[in-house]
Enzyme design. Structure first.
Site, PDB file in Angstrom:
ATOM      1  CG  ASP A  30      -2.117   0.815   1.192  1.00 45.10           C
ATOM      2  OD1 ASP A  30      -3.092   0.188   1.014  1.00 45.10           O
ATOM      3  OD2 ASP A  30      -1.843   2.389   0.995  1.00 45.10           O
ATOM      4  CB  ILE A  31       0.955   4.337  -2.045  1.00 45.87           C
ATOM      5  CG1 ILE A  31       1.796   5.250  -2.428  1.00 45.87           C
ATOM      6  CG2 ILE A  31      -0.573   5.021  -1.777  1.00 45.87           C
ATOM      7  CD1 ILE A  31       1.638   5.772  -3.920  1.00 45.87           C
ATOM      8  CG  ASN A  85     -11.933  -0.502   4.129  1.00 46.97           C
ATOM      9  OD1 ASN A  85     -12.377  -0.939   5.341  1.00 46.97           O
ATOM     10  ND2 ASN A  85     -10.915  -0.014   3.968  1.00 46.97           N
ATOM     11  CD  GLN A  92     -14.740  -0.599  -2.240  1.00 45.86           C
ATOM     12  OE1 GLN A  92     -15.887  -0.894  -1.734  1.00 45.86           O
ATOM     13  NE2 GLN A  92     -14.356  -1.042  -3.267  1.00 45.86           N
ATOM     14  CG  HIS A  98      -8.584  -3.202  -2.313  1.00 46.92           C
ATOM     15  ND1 HIS A  98      -9.546  -2.470  -3.343  1.00 46.92           N
ATOM     16  CD2 HIS A  98      -8.426  -2.207  -1.455  1.00 46.92           C
ATOM     17  CE1 HIS A  98      -9.920  -1.405  -2.449  1.00 46.92           C
ATOM     18  NE2 HIS A  98      -9.174  -1.182  -1.376  1.00 46.92           N
ATOM     19  CG  LEU A  99      -7.841  -9.635   1.965  1.00 54.37           C
ATOM     20  CD1 LEU A  99      -9.031  -9.071   2.884  1.00 54.37           C
ATOM     21  CD2 LEU A  99      -7.617 -10.840   2.042  1.00 54.37           C
ATOM     22  CG  HIS A 100      -7.033  -2.961   3.235  1.00 55.74           C
ATOM     23  ND1 HIS A 100      -6.282  -1.693   2.868  1.00 55.74           N
ATOM     24  CD2 HIS A 100      -8.069  -2.523   2.554  1.00 55.74           C
ATOM     25  CE1 HIS A 100      -6.776  -0.834   2.332  1.00 55.74           C
ATOM     26  NE2 HIS A 100      -8.161  -1.289   2.172  1.00 55.74           N
TER      27      HIS A 100
HETATM   28  P1  5GP Z   1      -9.535   1.318   0.117  1.00 52.20           P
HETATM   29  O1  5GP Z   1      -9.615   2.735   0.841  1.00 52.20           O
HETATM   30  O2  5GP Z   1     -10.284   1.533  -1.186  1.00 52.20           O
HETATM   31  O3  5GP Z   1     -10.166   0.195   1.031  1.00 52.20           O
HETATM   32  O4  5GP Z   1      -8.087   0.812  -0.093  1.00 52.20           O
HETATM   33  C1  5GP Z   1      -7.604   1.599  -1.165  1.00 52.20           C
HETATM   34  C2  5GP Z   1      -6.126   1.478  -0.870  1.00 52.20           C
HETATM   35  O5  5GP Z   1      -5.428   1.914  -2.082  1.00 52.20           O
HETATM   36  C3  5GP Z   1      -5.785   2.425   0.237  1.00 52.20           C
HETATM   37  O6  5GP Z   1      -5.041   1.876   1.487  1.00 52.20           O
HETATM   38  C4  5GP Z   1      -4.664   3.406  -0.591  1.00 52.20           C
HETATM   39  O7  5GP Z   1      -3.291   3.944   0.332  1.00 52.20           O
HETATM   40  C5  5GP Z   1      -4.399   2.245  -1.505  1.00 52.20           C
HETATM   41  N1  5GP Z   1      -3.826   3.362  -2.695  1.00 52.20           N
HETATM   42  C6  5GP Z   1      -4.229   4.083  -3.538  1.00 52.20           C
HETATM   43  N2  5GP Z   1      -3.624   4.568  -4.508  1.00 52.20           N
HETATM   44  C7  5GP Z   1      -2.517   3.577  -4.328  1.00 52.20           C
HETATM   45  C8  5GP Z   1      -1.492   3.792  -5.718  1.00 52.20           C
HETATM   46  O8  5GP Z   1      -1.363   4.319  -6.545  1.00 52.20           O
HETATM   47  N3  5GP Z   1      -0.488   2.759  -5.272  1.00 52.20           N
HETATM   48  C9  5GP Z   1      -0.568   1.995  -4.202  1.00 52.20           C
HETATM   49  N4  5GP Z   1       0.502   1.118  -4.127  1.00 52.20           N
HETATM   50  N5  5GP Z   1      -1.379   1.906  -3.172  1.00 52.20           N
HETATM   51  C10 5GP Z   1      -2.614   2.972  -3.549  1.00 52.20           C
END
Ligand code: 5GP
Length: 112
Positions: A30-31, A85, A92, A98-100
């Site tokens: 994750d970034i 999420n 989300q 996606h699975l964290h």
């Molecule tokens: P969500 O909030 O949809 O459950 O999770 C999305 C995740 O993707 C977040 O934790 C966010 O930091 C990560 N993310 C968003 N953009 C990028 C990216 O360009 N590269 C990477 N490696 N992670 C990303």
């Protein structure tokens, strides 16, 4: 459906730190990590949210957990938190399933 940031990572249009990849999944760091280890298990076939799953996706979904366990094992972790999420109200932000998977620190319960 519009290309997601994860489609672009899968297509190598934007870079990411890849922890694992096979025909069906990519796992990236994750970034914005919320733990010392924070990876995202992403099916290459885009499904927007958990609400969009059908029974035909059962194997794909189960595979996400198998991949998560394999990657965490490879990173030396047997204790970790997995999170989906689902929907903006649950934070989300990327509408590509996606699975964290988080590890390397103490986790609290309830998660908040
Ligand atoms: P969500 O909030 O949809 O459950 O999770 C999305 C995740 O993707 C977040 O934790 C966010 O930091 C990560 N993310 C968003 N953009 C990028 C990216 O360009 N590269 C990477 N490696 N992670 C990303």
């Amino acid at each position: 459906m519009e290309e997601t940031i994860f489609d672009k990572i899968i297509a190598r249009k934007i870079p990411a730190q890849i922890a694992y990849e096979d025909d069906a999944y990519i796992v990236i760091h994750d970034i914005s990590p919320q733990a010392p280890v924070h990876v995202l298990v992403i099916p290459k076939r885009r499904i927007a949210t958990l609400n969009d799953l059908t029974p035909a996706d059962s194997d794909l979904l189960a595979g996400m957990f198998l991949v998560a366990a394999k990657v965490m094992r490879s990173l030396g972790h047997s204790d970790y938190r997995t999170v989906f999420n689902c929907g903006p109200g649950a934070q989300q932000t990327v509408f590509h399933l996606h699975l964290h998977v988080l590890a390397g620190r103490k986790f609290n319960w309830p998660p908040g």
